[in-house]
Design a protein around this motif. Structure first.
Motif, short mmCIF file in Angstrom:
data_model
loop_
_atom_site.label_atom_id
_atom_site.label_comp_id
_atom_site.label_asym_id
_atom_site.label_seq_id
_atom_site.Cartn_x
_atom_site.Cartn_y
_atom_site.Cartn_z
N PRO A 1 0.84 -1.21 0.00
CA PRO A 1 0.00 0.00 0.00
C PRO A 1 0.87 1.26 0.00
CG PRO A 1 0.04 -1.00 2.18
CD PRO A 1 0.73 -1.97 1.25
N PHE A 2 0.35 2.30 -0.67
CA PHE A 2 1.06 3.58 -0.63
C PHE A 2 1.03 4.13 0.79
CE2 PHE A 2 -0.07 3.78 -5.24
CZ PHE A 2 1.24 3.90 -5.73
N LEU A 3 2.17 4.69 1.21
CA LEU A 3 2.29 5.26 2.55
C LEU A 3 2.00 6.75 2.48
CD1 LEU A 3 5.57 3.41 3.62
CD2 LEU A 3 3.21 2.79 4.16
N ARG A 4 0.87 7.17 3.05
CA ARG A 4 0.44 8.56 2.91
C ARG A 4 1.43 9.54 3.52
NH1 ARG A 4 -6.09 8.47 4.17
NH2 ARG A 4 -6.67 7.03 2.48
N THR A 5 2.17 9.09 4.53
CA THR A 5 3.12 10.01 5.18
C THR A 5 4.18 10.50 4.22
OG1 THR A 5 4.36 8.09 5.92
CG2 THR A 5 2.79 9.06 7.48
N ARG A 6 4.41 9.73 3.16
CA ARG A 6 5.45 10.14 2.20
C ARG A 6 4.98 11.26 1.30
NH1 ARG A 6 7.89 5.05 -0.71
NH2 ARG A 6 9.13 6.75 -1.62
N PHE A 7 3.68 11.56 1.29
CA PHE A 7 3.13 12.62 0.45
C PHE A 7 2.79 13.87 1.27
CE2 PHE A 7 1.43 8.55 -1.41
CZ PHE A 7 2.44 8.43 -2.36
N ALA A 8 3.00 13.79 2.57
CA ALA A 8 2.63 14.90 3.45
C ALA A 8 3.83 15.83 3.66
CB ALA A 8 2.16 14.37 4.80
N LEU A 9 3.55 17.15 3.63
CA LEU A 9 4.61 18.11 3.93
C LEU A 9 5.02 17.97 5.38
CD1 LEU A 9 3.43 19.39 1.28
CD2 LEU A 9 4.04 21.62 2.26
N ALA B 1 3.09 18.82 -5.15
CA ALA B 1 3.20 17.37 -4.97
C ALA B 1 4.48 17.10 -4.19
CB ALA B 1 3.22 16.67 -6.33
N TRP B 2 4.31 16.56 -3.00
CA TRP B 2 5.47 16.29 -2.14
C TRP B 2 5.71 14.78 -2.08
CZ3 TRP B 2 8.54 19.68 0.81
CH2 TRP B 2 9.48 19.05 1.66
N LEU B 3 6.96 14.38 -2.30
CA LEU B 3 7.31 12.97 -2.18
C LEU B 3 8.63 12.85 -1.44
CD1 LEU B 3 7.04 9.95 -2.77
CD2 LEU B 3 8.18 10.36 -4.97
N THR B 4 8.59 12.12 -0.33
CA THR B 4 9.82 11.78 0.38
C THR B 4 10.32 10.45 -0.18
OG1 THR B 4 9.06 12.89 2.38
CG2 THR B 4 10.86 11.30 2.62
N ALA C 1 14.69 4.35 -0.02
CA ALA C 1 15.65 3.49 -0.70
C ALA C 1 14.98 2.55 -1.69
CB ALA C 1 16.45 2.69 0.33
N GLY C 2 13.74 2.12 -1.41
CA GLY C 2 13.06 1.20 -2.31
C GLY C 2 12.65 1.82 -3.62
N ASP C 3 12.74 3.16 -3.70
CA ASP C 3 12.33 3.85 -4.93
C ASP C 3 13.42 3.85 -5.98
OD1 ASP C 3 10.11 4.37 -3.45
OD2 ASP C 3 10.59 6.47 -3.05
N ARG C 4 14.50 3.13 -5.73
CA ARG C 4 15.58 3.12 -6.71
C ARG C 4 15.12 2.49 -8.03
NH1 ARG C 4 19.40 0.81 -2.20
NH2 ARG C 4 20.11 2.73 -1.18
N TYR D 1 16.22 13.15 -2.37
CA TYR D 1 16.43 12.65 -3.73
C TYR D 1 17.76 11.93 -3.88
CZ TYR D 1 16.56 12.39 -8.80
OH TYR D 1 16.64 11.92 -10.10
N ASP D 2 18.69 12.13 -2.96
CA ASP D 2 19.99 11.44 -3.06
C ASP D 2 19.83 9.93 -2.96
OD1 ASP D 2 20.40 11.07 0.19
OD2 ASP D 2 19.58 13.03 -0.36
#
Length: 897
Positions: free
Chosen positions: A25-33, A85-88, A91-94, A153-154
């Motif tokens: 599931p998408f983690l909503r906290t990663r889209f929150a400022l 649009a905020w995205l934190t 590591a899995g997003d590689r 983003y690093d």
């Protein structure tokens, strides 16, 4: 803020998938400022800079961990009237499929429409090119851009993702405004964006807090810190946001927060926990080893780092650490340094992880630095390693022993070698010990250690003719001349000078050129010894050479010392104006390089005081003597001691304190050889005191020890002989003075007055008038009043007659008032040598004259109170006064106001 857009409802929002391509599931906290804490400081300068992100295709906020990047971006995004649009990134997003699935979800989460044509990726490891093209096309058609913030983003390290992002950026056009927040440089071709002016960048230097911002941040934490203390904290933390915040939180737990912030141990703080966790432990083992080992260095090159690690890969590792904002700062020219706090923490960690290695690292660094020609760093690391023989050898072999006496590094070197104990047994260590003691005027220990050093060097020379021996022996020759000067032993100085001339032929020329202070010091000490011996012309020759020594700041102290000795020579020869000019030139020489005044010996001030007595400026003379009285005592230098005795005794005599003058006339120094001029001046004061107390025979008897080879002394002795009624003896003394034109007006004027008094006593008034006229002409140019005031009653009737009255009027006696005018007090004469004040010093002086306080002057000039006090000290010194009122009066006398 740059152009913004009103909020407007988006059109149809397609169905949102529940899970990413992996089925999670998408983690909503990663889209929150991220929420900003109550202690967050809004920094308007950074927000205004970020506004440029709305008009450039790409924005990068790049800095180390804890630099405040994320909170800054969140604060800025909150104030936008645009979809954000905020995205934190994690590591899995590689993998491309996962990354783009989260990007699409972030766009949908902020209300930015994405049509059904842009389907979510189904494969975690890949993305269909058609999806990216459809996304770019839809974004390009937007009326209002969407801001996409990719935090952390690093963590995106897949080049394929970078290429895909660049494709979308290029084709989305103004419909997408991406902001990358990262610790490291992204793989995007930033150089192309920079060249085209299409990149907004905020980097670590700009993210750093200023002292004023640090004050505001600490106030949010409930701490009040003055700006100077905040500036020191900012210097130590380099304005690093996390360091400031963590320090503030820790300070709140202390009884004295300001003291804690000033002196906290970084290695025992939460700052250490942060840096070790966020920076060090995330590095590979070989990189951690490199960082721990270079922590013993202030700054370093890759080659030096390799010398400490015994590896060869420091260059790429350091470049990567700098690029990744891992608290490694690049200084240019292949030179690096660690962030100060990081360095403190690493050094403490080194002692825990690798106990006992630190001295060896210092030893390796010292040897590499010595081979590379970095002497100060070599000495520091040699001392840190406890390798005193090596450190002393480096100093002596480099011919740098004179730096212990030049004022620039004297205190630093003395402190550096102060822990050196008896375990250091090399001849170089003996030389350094002797120099250290002599620099502190500890003659007993210094001379004993110099003897030991010379004996050891002689033994080594007999067994091993090593190249470094000549440098060590030349260093000893310098110390010998200094010892000769301090002990008043001119023959010893001459022997040392001869030895130095021979040794200079054996020392490499580049070392002599590198250290001009050694030759300048040697010549100055030799000149001082010759002056003490009464060999004025020989002294003048070497002192003139020393005063013209090259080397800038490295030779400023010996140049000043030589100029002051030359000023004393001029005074003793009777050239008051020339003496004053040289003494003031010595002051200017010191001010030019920013060294404090007055210097250790104070000969310049003593000469100016003696000149002031001869001009009957008694207040100024006393102020100058008071200034020299505050200099460190116990220097054992006979020349300034004799100069002080001379000036003080003369002033006391003028003020009628004969017994006090006799006591002051004794230089009270132990000298191996008596000085003819110092002995003569002491005898003259004693004789004058006997005469003032009505004992003419005792006065004449005291003159037996006055040297006839000193023209100035002989003339004063002649004046006393004449006053005791011994006219023949007086004239014989004058006739016995050697011709040659060396004597200046202070001598010739007194001689003329003695002959004039003798002629007047013999009834030859015409000759007396002619001699007095010549004396007045010579004295007027130098404002030399004292000989006429001391002459006695016989002179007054002559000065009342024309044309002598006209020659004396206005500078020696009051001028005639105009018709109907009342007589006015004599105006002070203009100075022979103009006092040079800086523009700011004049500004301060003018406000003093208006009765403004120090605080009022500071406010009026928009400077600090301490700055005003610094200017005041300089004004007092130049005007030879101690108080404000005296400064204003003296300035008016000199027509500076």
């Amino acid at each position: 803020m740059a152009e913004t857009y009103e909020n407007a409802p988006e059109t149809t929002v397609p169905a949102v998938p529940y899970a990413d391509p992996r089925g999670d599931p998408f983690l909503r906290t990663r889209f929150a400022l991220p929420a900003r804490p109550a202690t967050f400081l809004r920094r308007q300068r950074l927000l205004q800079h970020l506004d440029q992100a709305l008009v450039t295709p790409l924005t990068l906020v790049n800095g180390p961990a804890g630099a405040g990047k994320t909170l800054l971006a969140a604060e800025w995004a909150t104030g936008l009237r645009l979809p954000v649009a905020w995205l934190t990134v994690e590591a899995g997003d590689r993998r491309p499929g996962v990354f783009w699935a989260y990007v699409l979800q972030a766009l949908r989460a902020c209300g930015a429409s994405v049509s059904e044509a842009v389907a979510a990726p189904a494969d975690p490891s890949r993305v269909d090119r058609k999806l990216l093209a459809a996304l770019a096309a839809e974004l390009n058609e937007r009326d209002r851009p969407v801001v996409l913030v990719l935090d952390e983003y690093d963590r995106v390290t897949d080049p394929e993702v970078t290429e895909q992002l660049e494709f979308v950026l290029h084709h989305a056009g103004p419909g997408l405004r991406p902001v990358l927040v990262a610790r490291t440089e992204p793989l995007l071709p930033l150089h192309r964006y920079r060249a085209a002016g299409e990149l907004t960048e905020i980097r670590a230097a700009e993210l750093a807090f200023t002292p004023e911002e640090a004050v505001a941040l600490l106030e949010l934490h409930g701490l009040s810190l003055p700006v100077p203390a905040a500036r020191a904290l900012v210097d130590r933390t380099r304005g690093w946001a996390a360091g400031l915040r963590l320090s503030a939180l820790a300070a709140l737990e202390c009884a004295d927060p300001e003291l804690y912030l000033k002196e906290f141990e970084a290695a025992r703080s939460t700052v250490a926990d942060f840096l070790l966790a966020e920076v060090l432990r995330g590095q590979p083992e070989e990189t951690q080893g490199l960082l721990l080992r270079v922590s013993v260095l202030e700054r370093f090159s890759p080659d030096l780092a390799n010398a400490l690690t015994l590896r060869t890969d420091a260059e790429p590792l350091l470049a990567g650490l700098h690029r990744d904002n891992a608290f490694v700062e690049y200084l240019g020219h292949s030179s690096y340094q660690l962030h100060p706090l990081f360095r403190e923490i690493l050094r403490a960690h080194l002692r825990v992880r690798l106990p006992g290695l630190e001295p060896e690292l210092h030893r390796r660094a010292a040897r590499w630095l010595r081979r590379s020609g970095f002497l100060p760093e070599t000495l520091a690391h040699g001392a840190a390693a406890g390798d005193w023989d090596f450190a002393a050898g480096a100093l002596v072999d480099d011919l740098a022993i004179g730096q212990l006496f030049t004022g620039l590094r004297s205190d630093e070197l003395t402190q550096l070698f102060s822990p050196m104990g008896p375990e250091a047994r090399s001849p170089a260590a003996d030389v350094v010990r002797a120099a250290r003691d002599l620099s502190r005027h500890d003659l007993d220990h210094g001379l004993a250690r110099l003897r030991i050093a010379e004996e050891h060097l002689t033994e080594e020379r007999l067994t091993d003719d090593a190249p470094g021996l000549a440098a060590a022996q030349l260093s000893c020759a310098l110390l010998e001349t200094l010892a000769a000067r301090l002990t008043g032993c001119p023959p010893r100085a001459e022997r040392a000078a001869v030895a130095a001339d021979d040794l200079r032929q054996e020392v490499p020329a580049h070392l002599l050129d590198k250290h001009p202070e050694l030759t300048a010091l040697l010549l100055t000490h030799l000149g001082s010894a010759r002056l003490w011996a009464g060999r004025f012309e020989d002294a003048r020759a070497v002192l003139t050479t020393a005063a013209a020594a090259p080397g800038g700041a490295s030779t400023v102290l010996p140049r000043e010392d030589a100029l002051e000795h030359l000023a004393l020579l001029d005074y003793l020869d009777g050239w008051l104006g020339r003496a004053e000019r040289r003494a003031l030139a010595a002051v200017s020489e010191m001010e030019r390089v920013g060294l404090p005044q007055p210097s250790g010996s104070g000969i310049g001030q003593l000469v100016l005081a003696a000149v002031a007595v001869d001009r009957h400026e008694l207040g100024r003379a006393q102020a100058l003597l008071d200034e020299t009285a505050r200099l460190p005592a116990g220097t054992h230098d006979p020349v300034p001691a004799a100069g002080r005795a001379l000036a003080t005794a003369r002033l006391l005599l003028v003020r009628g304190r004969a017994r006090a003058a006799v006591e002051a006339a004794d230089p009270d120094v132990s000298a191996a050889v008596a000085s003819p001029w110092a002995t003569s001046h002491e005898a003259l004061v004693t004789s004058a005191a006997h005469l003032a107390e009505g004992r003419p025979d005792a006065a004449a008897e005291a003159l037996q020890s006055v040297s006839a080879d000193q023209p100035g002394c002989a003339v004063e002795a002649a004046a006393i002989q004449l006053a005791t009624g011994r006219t023949g003896a007086a004239i014989d003394l004058l006739d016995g003075i050697r011709a040659g034109g060396r004597a200046g007006p202070a001598v010739t004027v007194r001689a003329a007055l003695v002959r004039a008094q003798a002629a007047e006593g013999a009834g030859d008034t015409a000759t007396a008038r002619r001699l007095v006229a010549h004396a007045l002409l010579d004295a007027r140019r130098e404002r030399l009043r004292r000989p006429f005031l001391d002459a006695g009653a016989w002179l007054r009737p002559l000065l009342a007659t024309a044309p002598l009255h006209d020659l004396a009027a206005g500078w020696l006696t009051p001028g005639s008032p105009r018709h109907g005018e009342r007589p006015r007090p004599e105006a002070p004469p203009p100075p022979l040598v103009a006092v040079e004040l800086s523009g700011r010093e004049r500004d301060v002086l003018e406000r003093l004259a208006r009765m403004m306080s120090t605080e009022e002057v500071a406010a009026d000039l928009y400077v600090s109170v301490n700055t005003v006090k610094t200017h005041l000290k300089s004004v007092y010194r130049k005007l030879a006064v101690n108080r404000r009122g005296d400064a204003v009066r003296r300035a008016r006398d000199l027509r500076l106001l």
